[in-house]
Scaffold this motif. Structure first.
Motif, PDB file in Angstrom:
ATOM      1  N   GLY A 166       0.725  -1.243   0.019  1.00 15.90           N
ATOM      2  CA  GLY A 166      -0.086  -0.006   0.041  1.00 15.90           C
ATOM      3  C   GLY A 166       0.753   1.254  -0.043  1.00 15.90           C
ATOM      4  N   ASP A 167       2.089   1.184   0.027  1.00 17.71           N
ATOM      5  CA  ASP A 167       2.836   2.464  -0.109  1.00 17.71           C
ATOM      6  C   ASP A 167       3.435   3.087  -1.377  1.00 17.71           C
ATOM      7  OD1 ASP A 167       5.004   1.007  -0.743  1.00 17.71           O
ATOM      8  OD2 ASP A 167       6.238   1.468   0.838  1.00 17.71           O
ATOM      9  N   GLY A 168       2.931   2.391  -2.554  1.00 25.89           N
ATOM     10  CA  GLY A 168       2.826   2.754  -3.805  1.00 25.89           C
ATOM     11  C   GLY A 168       4.354   2.538  -4.427  1.00 25.89           C
ATOM     12  N   THR A 169       5.162   1.457  -3.633  1.00 25.03           N
ATOM     13  CA  THR A 169       6.411   0.997  -4.142  1.00 25.03           C
ATOM     14  C   THR A 169       6.181   0.465  -5.433  1.00 25.03           C
ATOM     15  OG1 THR A 169       6.845   0.183  -1.896  1.00 25.03           O
ATOM     16  CG2 THR A 169       8.255  -0.852  -3.952  1.00 25.03           C
ATOM     17  N   PRO A 170       7.042   1.044  -6.375  1.00 24.76           N
ATOM     18  CA  PRO A 170       7.026   0.630  -8.103  1.00 24.76           C
ATOM     19  C   PRO A 170       7.439  -0.894  -7.989  1.00 24.76           C
ATOM     20  CG  PRO A 170       8.593   2.194  -7.616  1.00 24.76           C
ATOM     21  CD  PRO A 170       8.184   2.162  -6.155  1.00 24.76           C
ATOM     22  N   LYS A 171       6.988  -1.580  -9.169  1.00 24.82           N
ATOM     23  CA  LYS A 171       7.498  -2.683  -9.488  1.00 24.82           C
ATOM     24  C   LYS A 171       8.883  -2.921  -9.695  1.00 24.82           C
ATOM     25  CE  LYS A 171       6.877  -6.574 -12.837  1.00 24.82           C
ATOM     26  NZ  LYS A 171       6.225  -7.091 -13.765  1.00 24.82           N
ATOM     27  N   SER A 172       9.603  -1.979 -10.128  1.00 21.39           N
ATOM     28  CA  SER A 172      10.871  -1.686 -10.755  1.00 21.39           C
ATOM     29  C   SER A 172      11.938  -1.762  -9.418  1.00 21.39           C
ATOM     30  CB  SER A 172      11.177  -0.424 -11.577  1.00 21.39           C
ATOM     31  OG  SER A 172      10.882   0.561 -10.864  1.00 21.39           O
ATOM     32  N   ALA A 173      11.319  -0.899  -8.445  1.00 26.41           N
ATOM     33  CA  ALA A 173      12.141  -0.858  -6.969  1.00 26.41           C
ATOM     34  C   ALA A 173      12.027  -2.336  -6.536  1.00 26.41           C
ATOM     35  CB  ALA A 173      11.251   0.170  -6.151  1.00 26.41           C
ATOM     36  N   LEU A 174      10.911  -3.105  -6.455  1.00 25.57           N
ATOM     37  CA  LEU A 174      10.890  -4.355  -5.908  1.00 25.57           C
ATOM     38  C   LEU A 174      12.003  -5.368  -6.910  1.00 25.57           C
ATOM     39  CD1 LEU A 174       9.912  -5.925  -3.473  1.00 25.57           C
ATOM     40  CD2 LEU A 174       7.838  -6.519  -4.726  1.00 25.57           C
ATOM     41  N   MET A 175      11.937  -5.225  -8.226  1.00 28.75           N
ATOM     42  CA  MET A 175      12.748  -6.014  -8.916  1.00 28.75           C
ATOM     43  C   MET A 175      14.210  -5.681  -8.507  1.00 28.75           C
ATOM     44  SD  MET A 175      10.915  -7.906 -11.382  1.00 28.75           S
ATOM     45  CE  MET A 175      11.925  -7.914 -12.799  1.00 28.75           C
ATOM     46  N   ALA A 176      14.472  -4.428  -8.551  1.00 25.07           N
ATOM     47  CA  ALA A 176      15.771  -3.976  -8.342  1.00 25.07           C
ATOM     48  C   ALA A 176      16.260  -4.655  -6.790  1.00 25.07           C
ATOM     49  CB  ALA A 176      15.998  -2.689  -8.252  1.00 25.07           C
ATOM     50  N   ALA A 177      15.491  -4.636  -5.826  1.00 27.20           N
ATOM     51  CA  ALA A 177      15.950  -5.060  -4.589  1.00 27.20           C
ATOM     52  C   ALA A 177      15.714  -6.674  -4.483  1.00 27.20           C
ATOM     53  CB  ALA A 177      14.895  -4.371  -3.553  1.00 27.20           C
ATOM     54  N   ALA A 178      15.006  -7.325  -5.036  1.00 22.56           N
ATOM     55  CA  ALA A 178      14.878  -8.762  -4.615  1.00 22.56           C
ATOM     56  C   ALA A 178      14.957  -9.583  -5.741  1.00 22.56           C
ATOM     57  CB  ALA A 178      13.287  -8.944  -4.154  1.00 22.56           C
ATOM     58  N   PHE A 179      15.002  -9.569  -7.092  1.00 24.78           N
ATOM     59  CA  PHE A 179      14.534 -10.618  -8.112  1.00 24.78           C
ATOM     60  C   PHE A 179      15.922 -11.288  -8.163  1.00 24.78           C
ATOM     61  CE2 PHE A 179      14.981 -11.752 -12.278  1.00 24.78           C
ATOM     62  CZ  PHE A 179      13.863 -12.576 -12.578  1.00 24.78           C
ATOM     63  N   GLY A 180      15.797 -12.392  -8.319  1.00 30.72           N
ATOM     64  CA  GLY A 180      16.707 -13.407  -8.469  1.00 30.72           C
ATOM     65  C   GLY A 180      17.903 -13.493  -7.119  1.00 30.72           C
ATOM     66  N   LYS A 181      17.509 -12.895  -5.853  1.00 34.20           N
ATOM     67  CA  LYS A 181      18.086 -12.850  -4.892  1.00 34.20           C
ATOM     68  C   LYS A 181      17.637 -14.000  -3.726  1.00 34.20           C
ATOM     69  CE  LYS A 181      19.897  -8.368  -5.596  1.00 34.20           C
ATOM     70  NZ  LYS A 181      19.682  -7.003  -5.538  1.00 34.20           N
ATOM     71  N   ASP A 182      18.202 -14.302  -2.923  1.00 36.65           N
ATOM     72  CA  ASP A 182      17.576 -15.155  -1.977  1.00 36.65           C
ATOM     73  C   ASP A 182      16.794 -14.610  -0.716  1.00 36.65           C
ATOM     74  OD1 ASP A 182      18.799 -17.694  -2.809  1.00 36.65           O
ATOM     75  OD2 ASP A 182      20.721 -17.425  -1.858  1.00 36.65           O
ATOM     76  N   ALA A 183      15.767 -14.919  -0.520  1.00 35.53           N
ATOM     77  CA  ALA A 183      14.727 -14.243   0.659  1.00 35.53           C
ATOM     78  C   ALA A 183      14.458 -15.263   1.669  1.00 35.53           C
ATOM     79  CB  ALA A 183      13.653 -13.867  -0.028  1.00 35.53           C
ATOM     80  N   VAL A 184      14.415 -14.631   2.809  1.00 30.42           N
ATOM     81  CA  VAL A 184      13.729 -15.452   3.833  1.00 30.42           C
ATOM     82  C   VAL A 184      12.558 -14.431   4.275  1.00 30.42           C
ATOM     83  CG1 VAL A 184      13.865 -16.106   6.364  1.00 30.42           C
ATOM     84  CG2 VAL A 184      16.042 -16.300   4.612  1.00 30.42           C
ATOM     85  N   CYS A 185      11.096 -14.884   4.346  1.00 25.30           N
ATOM     86  CA  CYS A 185      10.109 -14.324   4.616  1.00 25.30           C
ATOM     87  C   CYS A 185       9.243 -14.924   5.598  1.00 25.30           C
ATOM     88  CB  CYS A 185       9.223 -14.131   3.426  1.00 25.30           C
ATOM     89  SG  CYS A 185       9.996 -13.337   2.079  1.00 25.30           S
ATOM     90  N   LYS A 186       9.075 -14.148   6.655  1.00 26.58           N
ATOM     91  CA  LYS A 186       8.125 -14.783   7.604  1.00 26.58           C
ATOM     92  C   LYS A 186       6.903 -14.302   7.631  1.00 26.58           C
ATOM     93  CE  LYS A 186       7.422 -15.310  12.919  1.00 26.58           C
ATOM     94  NZ  LYS A 186       7.762 -15.103  14.017  1.00 26.58           N
ATOM     95  N   ILE A 187       5.802 -15.004   7.475  1.00 26.22           N
ATOM     96  CA  ILE A 187       4.387 -14.784   7.354  1.00 26.22           C
ATOM     97  C   ILE A 187       3.949 -14.275   8.459  1.00 26.22           C
ATOM     98  CG2 ILE A 187       2.199 -15.595   6.380  1.00 26.22           C
ATOM     99  CD1 ILE A 187       4.673 -16.175   4.415  1.00 26.22           C
ATOM    100  N   GLU A 188       3.411 -12.991   8.354  1.00 27.55           N
ATOM    101  CA  GLU A 188       2.704 -12.186   9.521  1.00 27.55           C
ATOM    102  C   GLU A 188       1.154 -12.655   9.508  1.00 27.55           C
ATOM    103  OE1 GLU A 188       3.838  -8.151   8.981  1.00 27.55           O
ATOM    104  OE2 GLU A 188       5.902  -8.353   9.481  1.00 27.55           O
ATOM    105  N   ALA A 189       0.451 -12.519   8.427  1.00 24.80           N
ATOM    106  CA  ALA A 189      -0.997 -12.371   8.576  1.00 24.80           C
ATOM    107  C   ALA A 189      -1.586 -12.981   7.098  1.00 24.80           C
ATOM    108  CB  ALA A 189      -1.625 -11.018   8.708  1.00 24.80           C
TER     109      ALA A 189
END
Length: 130
Positions: free
Chosen positions: A73-96
């Motif tokens: 909901g903060d208006g993060t552009p897809k390109s920013a999420l792509m640059a930060a995360a795509f192809g990289k290892d993630a660890v995500c904890k499910i909050e809700a």
């Protein structure tokens, strides 16, 4: 003749869009995780500015779609999420669970995704992403 050509063109475009939606719908078809679960793996798909898929295996049935709590909901552009995360290892904890989606806090390569989304280098890369 022009009207027939126009009608056929419209039908072709509509058919292509329907095909694209069907293909897109199956990209991340992993099971919906429960709050408290931890999902780990590479980010293999970014759907929009708040949704990414973490692969827990090779098949798309094991790619888990997650709404990023830090970007929701903060208006993060897809390109920013792509640059930060795509192809990289993630660890995500499910909050809700919200609106049929798992909402998670993620770290990318052991750094909080929220912090990465604010880094000047990521913002510059987001502007260059095509």
């Amino acid at each position: 003749m022009f009207r027939l050509y126009r009608l056929l063109s419209c039908l072709a475009v509509a058919g292509g869009l329907a095909f694209a939606d069907a293909a897109h719908a199956g990209v991340c078809s992993g099971p919906l995780p429960k709050p408290g679960e931890v999902i780990e793996g590479p980010v293999l798909h970014v759907e929009d500015g708040q949704t990414l898929c973490v692969a827990e295996g090779f098949e798309p049935e094991k790619w888990v779609p997650l709404r990023v709590a830090d970007a929701a909901g903060d208006g993060t552009p897809k390109s920013a999420l792509m640059a930060a995360a795509f192809g990289k290892d993630a660890v995500c904890k499910i909050e809700a669970l919200a609106d049929g989606h798992a909402v998670a806090s993620c770290t990318i390569e052991q750094r909080p995704l929220a912090a990465l989304l604010q880094k000047p280098g990521v913002l510059k890369a987001a502007g260059d992403w095509r």
